[in-house]
Design a protein around this motif. Sequence first.
Motif, PDB file in Angstrom:
ATOM      1  N   ALA A 273      12.844  -2.348   9.968  1.00 15.13           N
ATOM      2  CA  ALA A 273      11.490  -2.599   9.898  1.00 15.13           C
ATOM      3  C   ALA A 273      10.671  -1.157   9.364  1.00 15.13           C
ATOM      4  CB  ALA A 273      10.870  -2.558  11.545  1.00 15.13           C
ATOM      5  N   ILE A 274      11.052  -0.101   9.591  1.00 12.19           N
ATOM      6  CA  ILE A 274      10.469   1.092   9.133  1.00 12.19           C
ATOM      7  C   ILE A 274      10.635   0.934   7.450  1.00 12.19           C
ATOM      8  CG2 ILE A 274      10.615   3.404   8.665  1.00 12.19           C
ATOM      9  CD1 ILE A 274      11.327   3.819  11.808  1.00 12.19           C
ATOM     10  N   ASP A 275      12.141   0.619   6.962  1.00 12.39           N
ATOM     11  CA  ASP A 275      12.222   0.482   5.628  1.00 12.39           C
ATOM     12  C   ASP A 275      11.584  -0.448   4.933  1.00 12.39           C
ATOM     13  OD1 ASP A 275      13.992   1.104   3.399  1.00 12.39           O
ATOM     14  OD2 ASP A 275      14.714  -0.787   3.695  1.00 12.39           O
ATOM     15  N   MET A 276      11.334  -1.725   5.859  1.00 14.66           N
ATOM     16  CA  MET A 276      10.451  -2.636   5.044  1.00 14.66           C
ATOM     17  C   MET A 276       8.936  -2.353   5.001  1.00 14.66           C
ATOM     18  SD  MET A 276      12.255  -5.309   4.189  1.00 14.66           S
ATOM     19  CE  MET A 276      13.414  -4.111   3.560  1.00 14.66           C
ATOM     20  N   ILE A 277       8.231  -1.669   5.852  1.00 16.88           N
ATOM     21  CA  ILE A 277       6.918  -1.175   5.693  1.00 16.88           C
ATOM     22  C   ILE A 277       6.972  -0.233   4.564  1.00 16.88           C
ATOM     23  CG2 ILE A 277       5.039  -0.359   7.034  1.00 16.88           C
ATOM     24  CD1 ILE A 277       6.013  -3.153   7.847  1.00 16.88           C
ATOM     25  N   ASP A 278       7.965   0.746   4.636  1.00 14.27           N
ATOM     26  CA  ASP A 278       7.839   1.781   3.633  1.00 14.27           C
ATOM     27  C   ASP A 278       7.860   1.097   2.097  1.00 14.27           C
ATOM     28  OD1 ASP A 278       7.655   3.852   5.293  1.00 14.27           O
ATOM     29  OD2 ASP A 278       9.665   4.391   5.037  1.00 14.27           O
ATOM     30  N   LYS A 279       8.649  -0.085   1.851  1.00 18.90           N
ATOM     31  CA  LYS A 279       8.733  -0.710   0.794  1.00 18.90           C
ATOM     32  C   LYS A 279       7.614  -1.613   0.589  1.00 18.90           C
ATOM     33  CE  LYS A 279      13.746  -1.104   0.544  1.00 18.90           C
ATOM     34  NZ  LYS A 279      14.961  -1.756   0.506  1.00 18.90           N
ATOM     35  N   ALA A 280       6.982  -2.151   1.587  1.00 20.41           N
ATOM     36  CA  ALA A 280       5.508  -2.606   1.416  1.00 20.41           C
ATOM     37  C   ALA A 280       4.525  -1.831   0.889  1.00 20.41           C
ATOM     38  CB  ALA A 280       4.927  -3.214   2.692  1.00 20.41           C
ATOM     39  N   GLU A 281       4.608  -0.545   1.249  1.00 18.12           N
ATOM     40  CA  GLU A 281       3.578   0.495   0.763  1.00 18.12           C
ATOM     41  C   GLU A 281       3.903   0.712  -1.036  1.00 18.12           C
ATOM     42  OE1 GLU A 281       1.968   3.422   4.114  1.00 18.12           O
ATOM     43  OE2 GLU A 281       3.959   4.018   3.077  1.00 18.12           O
ATOM     44  N   LEU A 282       5.197   0.532  -1.106  1.00 18.01           N
ATOM     45  CA  LEU A 282       5.384   0.697  -2.660  1.00 18.01           C
ATOM     46  C   LEU A 282       4.886  -0.316  -3.304  1.00 18.01           C
ATOM     47  CD1 LEU A 282       9.059   2.401  -2.388  1.00 18.01           C
ATOM     48  CD2 LEU A 282       7.028   3.729  -3.093  1.00 18.01           C
ATOM     49  N   ASN A 283       5.212  -1.696  -2.840  1.00 20.98           N
ATOM     50  CA  ASN A 283       4.873  -2.791  -3.486  1.00 20.98           C
ATOM     51  C   ASN A 283       3.283  -2.897  -3.491  1.00 20.98           C
ATOM     52  OD1 ASN A 283       7.593  -3.824  -4.009  1.00 20.98           O
ATOM     53  ND2 ASN A 283       7.635  -4.541  -2.187  1.00 20.98           N
ATOM     54  N   LEU A 284       2.855  -2.758  -2.517  1.00 22.85           N
ATOM     55  CA  LEU A 284       1.139  -2.825  -2.640  1.00 22.85           C
ATOM     56  C   LEU A 284       0.492  -1.548  -3.304  1.00 22.85           C
ATOM     57  CD1 LEU A 284       0.547  -3.658   1.217  1.00 22.85           C
ATOM     58  CD2 LEU A 284       0.091  -5.313  -0.867  1.00 22.85           C
ATOM     59  N   ASN A 285       1.169  -0.623  -3.569  1.00 23.02           N
ATOM     60  CA  ASN A 285       0.665   0.920  -4.410  1.00 23.02           C
ATOM     61  C   ASN A 285      -0.293   1.380  -3.494  1.00 23.02           C
ATOM     62  OD1 ASN A 285       0.738   2.632  -6.128  1.00 23.02           O
ATOM     63  ND2 ASN A 285      -0.841   1.556  -7.484  1.00 23.02           N
ATOM     64  N   GLU A 286      -0.157   1.340  -2.202  1.00 28.46           N
ATOM     65  CA  GLU A 286      -1.091   1.810  -1.147  1.00 28.46           C
ATOM     66  C   GLU A 286      -0.469   2.189   0.168  1.00 28.46           C
ATOM     67  OE1 GLU A 286      -4.578  -1.546  -1.848  1.00 28.46           O
ATOM     68  OE2 GLU A 286      -3.370  -1.737  -0.332  1.00 28.46           O
ATOM     69  N   ARG A 287      -1.099   3.303   0.816  1.00 28.48           N
ATOM     70  CA  ARG A 287      -0.458   3.780   2.032  1.00 28.48           C
ATOM     71  C   ARG A 287      -1.514   3.175   3.158  1.00 28.48           C
ATOM     72  NH1 ARG A 287       2.846   8.066   1.751  1.00 28.48           N
ATOM     73  NH2 ARG A 287       2.218   8.869   3.664  1.00 28.48           N
ATOM     74  N   PHE A 288      -0.582   2.838   4.315  1.00 30.99           N
ATOM     75  CA  PHE A 288      -1.368   2.296   5.577  1.00 30.99           C
ATOM     76  C   PHE A 288      -1.930   3.338   6.165  1.00 30.99           C
ATOM     77  CE2 PHE A 288       1.949  -0.968   4.826  1.00 30.99           C
ATOM     78  CZ  PHE A 288       1.228  -1.706   4.540  1.00 30.99           C
ATOM     79  N   THR A 289      -2.935   3.451   6.802  1.00 32.59           N
ATOM     80  CA  THR A 289      -3.279   4.623   7.855  1.00 32.59           C
ATOM     81  C   THR A 289      -2.233   4.704   9.021  1.00 32.59           C
ATOM     82  OG1 THR A 289      -4.512   2.926   9.305  1.00 32.59           O
ATOM     83  CG2 THR A 289      -5.855   3.910   7.386  1.00 32.59           C
ATOM     84  N   ASN A 290      -2.222   5.673   9.355  1.00 26.86           N
ATOM     85  CA  ASN A 290      -1.349   5.973  10.522  1.00 26.86           C
ATOM     86  C   ASN A 290      -1.099   5.006  11.562  1.00 26.86           C
ATOM     87  OD1 ASN A 290      -0.604   8.461   9.778  1.00 26.86           O
ATOM     88  ND2 ASN A 290      -2.096   9.543  10.753  1.00 26.86           N
TER      89      ASN A 290
END
Length: 655
Positions: A214-231
């Motif tokens: 799950a952590i790996d997927m959310i990290d990759k989602a940030e890369l694909n979206l080119n955005e960082r999620f808030t904490n």
Amino acid sequence: MSKMQRILQVATYLLEQPKGEYTNSRKLAELTGVSTKTVLKDLKSLEIRKILGNATIERKEHVGIRLIASSDQRKKLANTLYELLRTDKLLLPSSLVDSNDFEKICLVLLQSKDGVKKEELAAILYRDSSNLDAVIKETERFVAQFEVKLSKNRASGFELAGKEERIRELFRNIILQKIIIDKPDQLGHQASGIYLPIKKRLKKIFDHTILDFAIDMIDKAELNLNERFTNYDYEILVTKLCIKISRMKLGKFIQTDNAIDESIREHLVAHLIIFQIDEVFNLEYSLYEHKDLTEIILSTRRINQKTKEDAVLLDEQVFHEFILFVESGLGVELTSDEELKKNLLDHILPAIRRVRYGIQIENPLLKQIQLQHTDVYVSVLTGIGIIEKAEEISFNDAEIGFVCLHIIAAMNRNSKQGYIKTIFVCDEGQAVTSFLASNIQKAFPEIKIIERVSSDKLSPQCNEADVIFNATSAIIRYENVPTVSVTELLNEGSMSVIGNWIINREYEKLAGSADTLKDSFLYYRDQLSTKEELITKYSALLEEKGFVDKDFGPSALTREQTIPTTLGRGIALPHGSSDHVIHSCILIIKLEQTIEWSGHQVDLVFLTAVNQKDVEFHRSFFEQLFKIISNESLLNEIKSIVDVEALKKILFPTK
């Protein structure tokens, strides 16, 4: 030997047997020192099912007992047994020592494919099954809050019944409610990823392969979206993805078909994650789970969202009118705050997009905002209609709460920039003048010193000031600007002079609109049973008195369906669209008995009609409203009065 020790020993023995070879219950009974009946009961228990994961135990009559598992499943089981035997820790939920018994029951049921028998629940809670009834009733009450039922099947035992979305929301609530997130909501999460207390709790609940994935997927989602999620949203995403995978592995799938635009980038990112879930955990593709994950990603707040979907920008004039409305109501300067404008737009543009998709965002600070920053919440709540009308949408309370956070941040950031524009005249040199000016602004947040000058360098800007504080012996006169004389070094007496001047100014300003305000506060006592009945009845009264038109009441009822207007402390603040307000007014209704209002009990209602064009009247109007709703003793006093004249004596005392 405890039950868990027996189960671990049996599982280890079965794993060590040659693949495909059978053993028997008598052998296992000798191994663990219990009867064959107890061994067979252990083999059906919830604890051993959790240890085995996707592996199973086969029992054939007259043949024996064996483990059925693939090579990968055997490796995973070996790792699980090693960790449990090494640390001697119990499986969920017994490891969650900070959880209540009813929460432990929920966590067991949420991760069980089939029902769980009463005896198994009793064993997990270290209770006698005859003493479990009170906990079961408590569990029933708790899950009902999420529209979930605790059902009992004679054959399989207890299980949760309801929509899968609500069951997962129950799961998320239990996991995260114990974690008090008191850290600041930074722009993005740190390199370490998830907040440590949350990660520790997730490790206790989920298999490490699920959590790491799950952590790996959310990290990759940030890369694909080119955005960082808030904490906060990063942690919510990881938690929800862990829940999704766990439930899908149990064969529990969402069945709601939500309407999602498949061209948006969040849908593509969700597709990549679902594809990986199918590959890694050998699960079949689910369109509904795909759309649900798209909604989950859409519900997040991110940093620097610049998307094609947000290409149609909010009309600049509409945005300006909204900030001006809030500024006028709060009596603070906001329209010149460029940082506020940028931050607020960065939230509102994706918020409009979320609302159009029907996505609900989470706001952990909503109740705190409503209670501690009621004035800001009410100003935004009543003013957001300006944007809603232009965009043809309706914001929910969580979105409004985040808008409030931006306003509060601006007020804190610019706390020295008050609304009373002041010239400070001092002949003591730059260092002393700056020091004294800072002391004034620190002592009186209302003051904004727009210029510090010596007496021989007064400029035309003085005509733009609300007041001149003269700390010199020079005589200063401006036709339309009052001058207040203070001592050169601003002694205690001079600070009192400044304070008294501010008080008198505010009183005179309020007194100037007192007659209008008095006629705009109406008071009634009534016995009504529903909020719909109250809004309908008194909207009609306001229409009859000429304050609003016939569409005000329906607009107030529509708003209630989108944004609950309860503020805590037994207060509700319903209001209709400003387009249907002819003259601003507040109608106060004291109910003889409390009524249910969006999950709260309410006995004091402020039906508010605000005409945003009454600029001169606006701030005084809201000052009186905030004076009431922020003062507990004043609220109690208002609840005890009997007529409008008594109300006016409280709100508009003579000087």
